[in-house]
Scaffold this active site. Sequence first.
Site, PDB file in Angstrom:
ATOM      1  CD  GLU A 128      -3.257  -0.861   2.511  1.00  0.00           C
ATOM      2  OE1 GLU A 128      -2.404  -0.598   3.373  1.00  0.00           O
ATOM      3  OE2 GLU A 128      -4.040  -1.619   2.002  1.00  0.00           O
ATOM      4  CD  GLU A 149       3.703 -21.098  12.277  1.00  0.00           C
ATOM      5  OE1 GLU A 149       3.918 -20.711  13.611  1.00  0.00           O
ATOM      6  OE2 GLU A 149       2.667 -20.419  11.698  1.00  0.00           O
TER       7      GLU A 149
END
Length: 299
Positions: free
Chosen positions: A83, A114
């Site tokens: 963004e 992870e």
Amino acid sequence: MNKPHLTTEQISEAFRDLETRPTPAILQALVEDQLRAVEAVQRAIPQLVDAVEQSAERMKAGGRLIYVGAGTSGRLGQLDASELPPTFSWPRERAVACIAGGREALWRAVEGAEDDFEAGKRDLLALQPTRHDVVIAIAASGTTPYPLGAVAAAREVGALTIGLANNPETPLVQQSQIGIVLETGPEVISGSTRLKAGTAQKIALNAFSSALMVRLGKVYGNLMVDVQATNAKLLARAVRLTVAATGASEAQAKAALEACDYHVKTAIVMIKKSLDAPAAQALLERVEGNVRRALAALP
């Protein structure tokens, strides 16, 4: 594995009967619990201040923002990175993200990714980080191996490391140069850190990156003057911003914007300083793109 020392993994006694409640009560519980996310970020403002100020110095030296995380945390990092270019004209190559499991993990869980500490190191080093870069590692638990591996690699090259976690005294907080604790506590749905833990991370990342862009001159007053006008909505916004900043008519603002390829900063300086587009652009370059400094500058 249940980790009782992690408050995000604890079972909240207040919601043991959650599935027996009517739908309005379930929604009320979920929404009200989100208020704890705001409170957690408010408590972390001193650490966020440190993160913004130290990051600004690295960005002025040409550094990048590198977000690292797994699952929800990784997706939130990618979101923040993606963004910044359209909102602040921040170069895309200077806001990048690593997520455990690679791009596929943005829309589909990659089980076990992870837990790979070495993959975190490899993915970070593949970006060839330098001492000017800022690595923002995010993990609700604060114990996730993937972002911990990235932090270890970042520290080896002298990059600034910022760790966001929802549990205090965890490895990610302790091993990062700036540890930011967003202590949100147990979730309504036990262990589902996509709820208020994720909300706190989103708020913190929004606040961090937006404040950083303000410090870097990407905002004039509270106007988004470095927006990229790439569609009809944003073209209209560029006109409104220019009018708001200069007091010019809509026609004058539009004429100035058309002369500078809809670069709001340039249009503002053109109108306020009675300059053509090349002269306004040159003045902005002289003051590192800061509109207020450009308007105060002598001819």
